[in-house]
Write a protein that holds these residues in place. Structure first.
Motif, PDB file in Angstrom:
ATOM      1  N   VAL A  89       0.843  -1.200   0.000  1.00 40.92           N
ATOM      2  CA  VAL A  89       0.000   0.000   0.000  1.00 40.92           C
ATOM      3  C   VAL A  89       0.876   1.248   0.000  1.00 40.92           C
ATOM      4  O   VAL A  89       0.609   2.224  -0.714  1.00 40.92           O
ATOM      5  CB  VAL A  89      -0.951  -0.010   1.212  1.00 40.92           C
ATOM      6  N   LEU A  90       1.941   1.229   0.800  1.00 39.16           N
ATOM      7  CA  LEU A  90       2.835   2.382   0.886  1.00 39.16           C
ATOM      8  C   LEU A  90       3.518   2.659  -0.445  1.00 39.16           C
ATOM      9  O   LEU A  90       3.582   3.818  -0.893  1.00 39.16           O
ATOM     10  CB  LEU A  90       3.884   2.127   1.964  1.00 39.16           C
ATOM     11  N   ASP A  91       4.001   1.617  -1.100  1.00 35.22           N
ATOM     12  CA  ASP A  91       4.671   1.800  -2.389  1.00 35.22           C
ATOM     13  C   ASP A  91       3.728   2.406  -3.421  1.00 35.22           C
ATOM     14  O   ASP A  91       4.105   3.317  -4.169  1.00 35.22           O
ATOM     15  CB  ASP A  91       5.217   0.468  -2.903  1.00 35.22           C
ATOM     16  N   ARG A  92       2.508   1.910  -3.472  1.00 32.97           N
ATOM     17  CA  ARG A  92       1.531   2.450  -4.431  1.00 32.97           C
ATOM     18  C   ARG A  92       1.202   3.904  -4.106  1.00 32.97           C
ATOM     19  O   ARG A  92       1.096   4.742  -5.010  1.00 32.97           O
ATOM     20  CB  ARG A  92       0.259   1.605  -4.433  1.00 32.97           C
ATOM     21  N   TYR A  93       1.032   4.197  -2.819  1.00 35.97           N
ATOM     22  CA  TYR A  93       0.682   5.559  -2.421  1.00 35.97           C
ATOM     23  C   TYR A  93       1.795   6.548  -2.771  1.00 35.97           C
ATOM     24  O   TYR A  93       1.537   7.627  -3.329  1.00 35.97           O
ATOM     25  CB  TYR A  93       0.390   5.614  -0.929  1.00 35.97           C
TER      26      TYR A  93
END
Length: 545
Positions: A89-93
């Motif tokens: 989720v962090l990478d996509r955000y």
């Protein structure tokens, strides 16, 4: 209130201009991967930055004037706590945030010339986001801001150093300089005498049509040893390292486009000493030089570098007349919008320092991402001193240039710079490695395309309009043209969208030749020879008069 400079006005109008390569802001977005930063402490440091540099509060009015607004209207800082996010989720955000900030347009009408953000990440890490608009903050000014932000962050007790003058003071003294006005008139006449000789913009291959702006970057680092070697080599040629890297760049662009004459946009950031503290001012001091590049096949690389360095000296000597005005004069003379979509920016010759100081690196960590945009710019190639070596950074409009082509061209440039660093005698070799001249590079491919167009639209003939879509072809005709090329030339994967509104037979031929790795030249030659044989047979079969 002050009038906008020619460069500021170009930035302001360019961000509002619709059409190809328009409707974008001239801005620089940078990310730093930091250690653990205190968001509140950083916010206070950012506030102090706004108090120190008035151009961070610059606002452009509806009638095109600039003024200094209030801090509370301009201040922009946001901190996000992402410590609870899982890795995916962090990478996509963060990827989405990077894409958004890369293509954002700051609201200059409201005084937003900069934006700061801090992403607090898991494990005690942070990412600092900084976006600045070049109409108020040019690239050297960005470095000043980062140095001050690092000082304020490291020592909150550091006082604000208010200079004795401001950017507006500098601008007023420049505009009232009688000697400068005389030089501008002289340089204008110098340019008027040379407008007719300026070559066209490079013939760039076109990417598939896209409705959205898509910018990105390619980057590589040359080692400190390679930098020292290139610096020694430049000294032996009696040119600057920037001139050496510019000459290599021109050779690579000539090779990649097939052009033996084209123009490049070379920014300069000279700060005339109209005020005592000019080196501490934040503002837009930029100008552009329009360089005619002519890397002839067979000419040695070293000779090309020296010639372009001499030409740059001439341009610098006549830079009082703004480059933006030169391009406007050129557009009027040629009765069409003239652009210089390839930019070469160098920070190698900055006196005694890298792009960022040791303090900036210590406080904010390494720069992990940097990208710039500008209206009418498809490629901004930059070289800068960093960490003892040379950072090569290309900012690219992927909605304007094919990714495969730009990747290959970038790799060629980096490889050439490394080759010269490792073996300076490579400068004695030809700038072009191909045997064919630039005009011959796509001869058979273009001839085949023109023949196909003349058969699809007989009324226009083989020498019809340059733009393919002006031949009056239907969507079905374009589909047939693309299908023919895909059928007979291996690995093309062309689509109808590859033929944009400005695509000419010449530019499309370069796309076809590049994607086919030259195979289209063999196919085109065989096709034209077959047409010639058939036409001769048809003529011979006609009864004699």
């Amino acid at each position: 209130m002050k009038n906008l400079t020619p460069m500021q006005a170009a930035y302001w109008t360019g961000r509002q201009a619709n059409g190809f390569l328009g409707n974008v802001a001239a801005h620089l977005y940078v990310e730093f991967d930091c250690g653990n930063l205190d968001p509140q402490r950083l916010e206070k440091a950012v506030l102090k930055l706004y108090e120190t540099h008035e151009m961070m509060r610059m606002r452009i009015t509806s009638d095109g004037l600039q003024l200094i607004g209030k801090i509370e209207e301009s201040f922009s800082f946001e901190a996000e706590d992402l410590t609870g996010s899982d890795a995916d989720v962090l990478d996509r955000y963060l990827a989405d945030k990077r894409a958004h900030w890369t293509c954002r347009t700051l609201d200059l009408a409201s005084g937003r010339t900069a934006a700061f953000g801090l992403s607090v990440l898991p494990g005690g890490a942070c990412r600092l986001h900084v976006d600045t608009d070049m109409a108020a903050i040019d690239p050297p000014s960005f470095c000043i801001l980062m140095e001050d932000l690092a000082r304020f962050s490291e020592d909150p007790q550091t006082g604000i150093e208010m200079g004795n003058s401001s950017y507006f003071d500098w601008l007023e003294r420049k505009n009232s300089d009688a000697d400068l006005a005389v030089r501008q008139a002289e340089d204008k006449r110098w340019w008027q005498d040379r407008l007719a000789e300026l070559p066209p913009a490079p013939n760039l291959p076109e990417a598939p049509m896209s409705q959205s702006v898509h910018s990105g970057r390619l980057a590589a680092m040359l080692s400190p040893e390679e930098r020292r070697s290139l610096t020694r080599t430049a000294r032996e040629l009696r040119i600057t390292p920037s001139a050496l890297m510019l000459g290599l760049f021109a050779a690579v662009i000539g090779e990649a486009t097939g052009d033996d004459r084209f123009r490049l946009n070379v920014p300069m950031f000279w700060r005339a000493p109209y005020t005592a503290n000019v080196e501490r001012l934040v503002g837009d001091f930029s100008n552009i030089l329009i360089l005619a590049a002519d890397p002839a096949p067979g000419e040695a690389l070293g000779s090309l570098c020296i010639r372009l360095a001499e030409r740059m000296r001439d341009l610098l000597a006549h830079s009082s007349y703004p480059g933006v005005n030169v391009m406007r004069d050129l557009s009027r003379a040629r009765r069409s919008l003239q652009t210089a979509p390839i930019v070469f920016t160098s920070g190698l010759d900055l006196p005694g320092r890298d792009l960022f100081s040791e303090r900036v690196s210590r406080v904010f960590g390494p720069m992990s991402w940097a990208v710039s945009q500008g209206p009418q710019v498809a490629l901004d190639a930059q070289v800068a001193a960093m960490s003892g070596g040379i950072l090569i950074n290309w900012d690219i409009r992927y909605d304007a240039l094919p990714e495969a082509w730009i990747n290959a061209t970038f790799d060629s440039y980096v490889a050439l710079a490394r080759r010269v660093a490792q073996d300076p005698s490579a400068l004695g070799k030809p700038a072009f490695t191909r045997e064919a001249t630039a005009g011959d590079a796509c001869r058979y491919t273009e001839g085949m395309l023109r023949e196909l167009l003349s058969r699809l639209a007989p009324e226009t003939g083989a020498q019809g309009p340059e733009e393919i879509r002006k031949h009056g072809l239907s969507d079905a005709d374009l589909t047939d043209l693309v299908a023919f090329l895909n059928r007979y030339i291996p690995d093309m994967n062309l689509t109808r969208e590859d033929i944009g509104p400005a695509t000419t037979a010449a530019s499309f031929a370069r796309v076809v030749r590049t994607r086919s790795a030259g195979a289209s030249e063999k196919v085109g030659r065989a096709y034209l020879e077959a047409i010639d044989v058939r036409d001769r047979a048809s003529v011979e079969a006609q009864p004699a008069e």
